[in-house]
Design a protein around this motif. Structure first.
Motif, mmCIF file in Angstrom:
data_model
loop_
_atom_site.group_PDB
_atom_site.id
_atom_site.type_symbol
_atom_site.label_atom_id
_atom_site.label_comp_id
_atom_site.label_asym_id
_atom_site.label_seq_id
_atom_site.Cartn_x
_atom_site.Cartn_y
_atom_site.Cartn_z
ATOM 1 N N ILE A 95 -4.236 7.910 -4.793
ATOM 2 C CA ILE A 95 -4.339 7.396 -3.433
ATOM 3 C C ILE A 95 -5.786 7.380 -2.950
ATOM 4 O O ILE A 95 -6.269 6.386 -2.434
ATOM 5 N N GLN A 96 -6.483 8.491 -3.125
ATOM 6 C CA GLN A 96 -7.851 8.586 -2.623
ATOM 7 C C GLN A 96 -8.851 8.280 -3.730
ATOM 8 O O GLN A 96 -8.995 9.053 -4.676
ATOM 9 N N MET A 97 -9.508 7.135 -3.574
ATOM 10 C CA MET A 97 -10.537 6.725 -4.528
ATOM 11 C C MET A 97 -11.648 6.050 -3.740
ATOM 12 O O MET A 97 -11.395 5.490 -2.671
ATOM 13 N N PRO A 98 -12.865 6.073 -4.271
ATOM 14 C CA PRO A 98 -13.943 5.356 -3.584
ATOM 15 C C PRO A 98 -13.700 3.847 -3.636
ATOM 16 O O PRO A 98 -13.027 3.346 -4.532
ATOM 17 N N GLY A 99 -14.231 3.152 -2.664
ATOM 18 C CA GLY A 99 -14.025 1.700 -2.606
ATOM 19 C C GLY A 99 -12.624 1.420 -2.116
ATOM 20 O O GLY A 99 -12.202 1.904 -1.081
ATOM 21 N N MET A 100 -11.867 0.670 -2.879
ATOM 22 C CA MET A 100 -10.483 0.355 -2.518
ATOM 23 C C MET A 100 -9.574 1.521 -2.895
ATOM 24 O O MET A 100 -9.477 1.880 -4.061
ATOM 25 N N ASP A 101 -8.911 2.106 -1.892
ATOM 26 C CA ASP A 101 -8.019 3.229 -2.189
ATOM 27 C C ASP A 101 -6.685 2.729 -2.749
ATOM 28 O O ASP A 101 -6.420 1.529 -2.813
ATOM 29 N N GLY A 102 -5.844 3.659 -3.158
ATOM 30 C CA GLY A 102 -4.583 3.323 -3.790
ATOM 31 C C GLY A 102 -3.598 2.615 -2.879
ATOM 32 O O GLY A 102 -2.820 1.776 -3.328
ATOM 33 N N LEU A 103 -3.622 2.949 -1.584
ATOM 34 C CA LEU A 103 -2.700 2.293 -0.650
ATOM 35 C C LEU A 103 -3.039 0.809 -0.511
ATOM 36 O O LEU A 103 -2.151 -0.046 -0.567
#
Length: 170
Positions: A95-103
Protein backbone atom coordinates in the motif's frame (compact mmCIF):
# COMPACT_ATOMS: atom_id res chain seq x y z
CA UNK A 1 8.33 -30.55 2.03
CA UNK A 2 4.55 -30.81 1.92
CA UNK A 3 2.81 -27.62 0.80
CA UNK A 4 0.83 -27.54 4.04
CA UNK A 5 4.02 -27.24 6.03
CA UNK A 6 5.84 -24.01 6.62
CA UNK A 7 9.51 -23.80 5.75
CA UNK A 8 11.75 -24.63 8.71
CA UNK A 9 12.03 -21.72 11.14
CA UNK A 10 15.17 -19.64 11.19
CA UNK A 11 17.15 -19.37 14.39
CA UNK A 12 16.63 -16.09 16.25
CA UNK A 13 18.48 -13.26 14.56
CA UNK A 14 18.97 -15.23 11.35
CA UNK A 15 16.01 -13.88 9.34
CA UNK A 16 17.72 -10.65 8.30
CA UNK A 17 20.96 -12.51 7.64
CA UNK A 18 19.14 -15.06 5.49
CA UNK A 19 17.39 -12.30 3.56
CA UNK A 20 20.71 -10.57 2.98
CA UNK A 21 22.28 -13.85 1.85
CA UNK A 22 19.40 -14.48 -0.57
CA UNK A 23 19.67 -10.98 -1.95
CA UNK A 24 23.39 -11.21 -2.62
CA UNK A 25 24.69 -11.81 -6.13
CA UNK A 26 24.55 -15.30 -7.53
CA UNK A 27 26.99 -16.80 -10.01
CA UNK A 28 25.27 -14.78 -12.75
CA UNK A 29 25.81 -11.54 -10.80
CA UNK A 30 22.10 -10.96 -10.16
CA UNK A 31 20.48 -10.83 -6.74
CA UNK A 32 17.48 -12.96 -5.72
CA UNK A 33 15.09 -10.10 -6.43
CA UNK A 34 16.56 -9.64 -9.91
CA UNK A 35 16.48 -13.34 -10.88
CA UNK A 36 13.19 -14.69 -12.23
CA UNK A 37 11.58 -17.20 -9.86
CA UNK A 38 11.90 -20.75 -11.13
CA UNK A 39 8.48 -22.33 -11.37
CA UNK A 40 6.96 -25.26 -13.22
CA UNK A 41 5.72 -24.59 -16.73
CA UNK A 42 2.15 -23.34 -16.58
CA UNK A 43 2.51 -22.13 -12.98
CA UNK A 44 0.29 -19.23 -11.96
CA UNK A 45 2.02 -15.87 -12.22
CA UNK A 46 2.10 -13.34 -9.39
CA UNK A 47 3.22 -9.74 -9.63
CA UNK A 48 4.67 -8.62 -6.30
CA UNK A 49 4.52 -4.84 -5.93
CA UNK A 50 6.81 -3.98 -3.02
CA UNK A 51 9.43 -1.31 -2.42
CA UNK A 52 11.11 -2.74 0.71
CA UNK A 53 14.08 -4.96 -0.15
CA UNK A 54 13.73 -7.38 2.79
CA UNK A 55 10.00 -7.78 2.13
CA UNK A 56 10.78 -8.41 -1.55
CA UNK A 57 13.23 -11.19 -0.74
CA UNK A 58 10.92 -12.90 1.78
CA UNK A 59 7.81 -12.69 -0.42
CA UNK A 60 9.62 -13.86 -3.57
CA UNK A 61 11.09 -16.80 -1.68
CA UNK A 62 7.66 -17.77 -0.32
CA UNK A 63 6.12 -17.54 -3.80
CA UNK A 64 8.93 -19.67 -5.22
CA UNK A 65 8.46 -22.28 -2.48
CA UNK A 66 4.76 -22.40 -3.44
CA UNK A 67 5.70 -23.20 -7.04
CA UNK A 68 4.44 -19.90 -8.42
CA UNK A 69 6.04 -17.76 -11.09
CA UNK A 70 6.77 -14.32 -9.62
CA UNK A 71 7.81 -10.94 -10.98
CA UNK A 72 8.68 -7.82 -9.01
CA UNK A 73 7.55 -4.22 -9.42
CA UNK A 74 9.05 -1.73 -7.00
CA UNK A 75 6.29 0.89 -7.25
CA UNK A 76 2.81 1.52 -8.61
CA UNK A 77 3.95 2.99 -11.91
CA UNK A 78 6.15 -0.02 -12.63
CA UNK A 79 3.24 -2.32 -11.69
CA UNK A 80 0.94 -0.59 -14.19
CA UNK A 81 3.54 -0.94 -16.93
CA UNK A 82 4.22 -4.60 -16.17
CA UNK A 83 0.51 -5.50 -16.02
CA UNK A 84 -0.03 -3.89 -19.42
CA UNK A 85 2.96 -5.75 -20.89
CA UNK A 86 1.98 -9.14 -19.47
CA UNK A 87 -1.04 -9.44 -17.18
CA UNK A 88 -0.42 -11.59 -14.10
CA UNK A 89 -2.83 -14.09 -12.60
CA UNK A 90 -2.71 -12.17 -9.29
CA UNK A 91 -1.14 -9.00 -7.86
CA UNK A 92 0.22 -8.73 -4.31
CA UNK A 93 0.20 -4.95 -3.76
CA UNK A 94 2.01 -3.05 -1.03
CA UNK A 95 0.00 0.00 0.00
CA UNK A 96 2.66 2.52 1.01
CA UNK A 97 5.23 3.14 -1.70
CA UNK A 98 6.95 6.25 -3.00
CA UNK A 99 5.36 7.85 -6.05
CA UNK A 100 2.14 6.03 -6.87
CA UNK A 101 0.92 4.12 -3.82
CA UNK A 102 -0.86 0.78 -3.93
CA UNK A 103 -4.36 2.22 -3.55
CA UNK A 104 -3.98 4.49 -6.57
CA UNK A 105 -2.36 1.71 -8.59
CA UNK A 106 -5.26 -0.64 -7.78
CA UNK A 107 -7.79 2.01 -8.85
CA UNK A 108 -5.95 2.48 -12.17
CA UNK A 109 -5.67 -1.27 -12.79
CA UNK A 110 -9.41 -1.69 -12.16
CA UNK A 111 -10.16 1.18 -14.55
CA UNK A 112 -8.05 -0.49 -17.27
CA UNK A 113 -9.98 -3.71 -16.63
CA UNK A 114 -13.35 -1.90 -16.89
CA UNK A 115 -12.19 -0.44 -20.21
CA UNK A 116 -11.34 -3.93 -21.47
CA UNK A 117 -7.63 -3.13 -21.71
CA UNK A 118 -6.63 -5.70 -19.07
CA UNK A 119 -8.09 -9.07 -18.13
CA UNK A 120 -9.59 -9.49 -14.67
CA UNK A 121 -7.22 -10.67 -11.94
CA UNK A 122 -7.34 -10.44 -8.16
CA UNK A 123 -5.38 -7.74 -6.34
CA UNK A 124 -4.48 -8.46 -2.73
CA UNK A 125 -3.35 -5.61 -0.49
CA UNK A 126 -0.15 -6.34 1.38
CA UNK A 127 0.51 -3.95 4.26
CA UNK A 128 1.50 -3.57 7.88
CA UNK A 129 -1.67 -1.51 8.47
CA UNK A 130 -4.42 -3.67 9.91
CA UNK A 131 -7.02 -1.20 11.17
CA UNK A 132 -10.58 -1.59 9.88
CA UNK A 133 -10.22 1.79 8.10
CA UNK A 134 -7.16 0.42 6.26
CA UNK A 135 -9.05 -2.70 5.20
CA UNK A 136 -11.98 -0.59 3.97
CA UNK A 137 -9.64 1.75 2.03
CA UNK A 138 -8.09 -1.28 0.29
CA UNK A 139 -11.48 -2.73 -0.62
CA UNK A 140 -12.76 0.67 -1.80
CA UNK A 141 -9.72 0.98 -4.11
CA UNK A 142 -10.65 -2.33 -5.76
CA UNK A 143 -8.55 -4.81 -3.82
CA UNK A 144 -10.05 -8.26 -3.31
CA UNK A 145 -8.43 -8.90 0.07
CA UNK A 146 -6.24 -7.20 2.66
CA UNK A 147 -3.24 -9.18 3.96
CA UNK A 148 -1.04 -7.93 6.76
CA UNK A 149 2.72 -8.05 7.15
CA UNK A 150 4.87 -9.62 8.32
CA UNK A 151 4.10 -12.43 5.92
CA UNK A 152 3.42 -15.89 7.28
CA UNK A 153 4.03 -18.71 4.78
CA UNK A 154 1.06 -20.89 5.74
CA UNK A 155 -1.37 -17.96 5.93
CA UNK A 156 -0.16 -16.50 2.62
CA UNK A 157 -0.48 -19.89 0.93
CA UNK A 158 -4.03 -20.24 2.24
CA UNK A 159 -5.00 -16.79 0.97
CA UNK A 160 -3.42 -17.32 -2.45
CA UNK A 161 -5.12 -20.70 -2.67
CA UNK A 162 -8.47 -18.89 -2.69
CA UNK A 163 -7.56 -17.14 -5.93
CA UNK A 164 -5.02 -19.37 -7.71
CA UNK A 165 -4.52 -23.01 -8.48
CA UNK A 166 -1.42 -23.85 -6.46
CA UNK A 167 0.78 -26.85 -7.24
CA UNK A 168 0.20 -29.71 -4.78
CA UNK A 169 3.90 -30.23 -4.25
CA UNK A 170 7.02 -28.33 -5.04
Amino acid sequence: MSMTQAPPPLAPGKAVSAAQDMSGPDSDGRSAVERPALAPAGAASVLLVEDNHINQVVALEFLSLMGLSARLAENGQDALRQCQELAPDLVLMDIQMPGMDGLECARRLRELQREGLLPDFPILALTAHALEADVQASLAAGMNEHLTKPLDFVSLRGRLGRWLRLPDQV
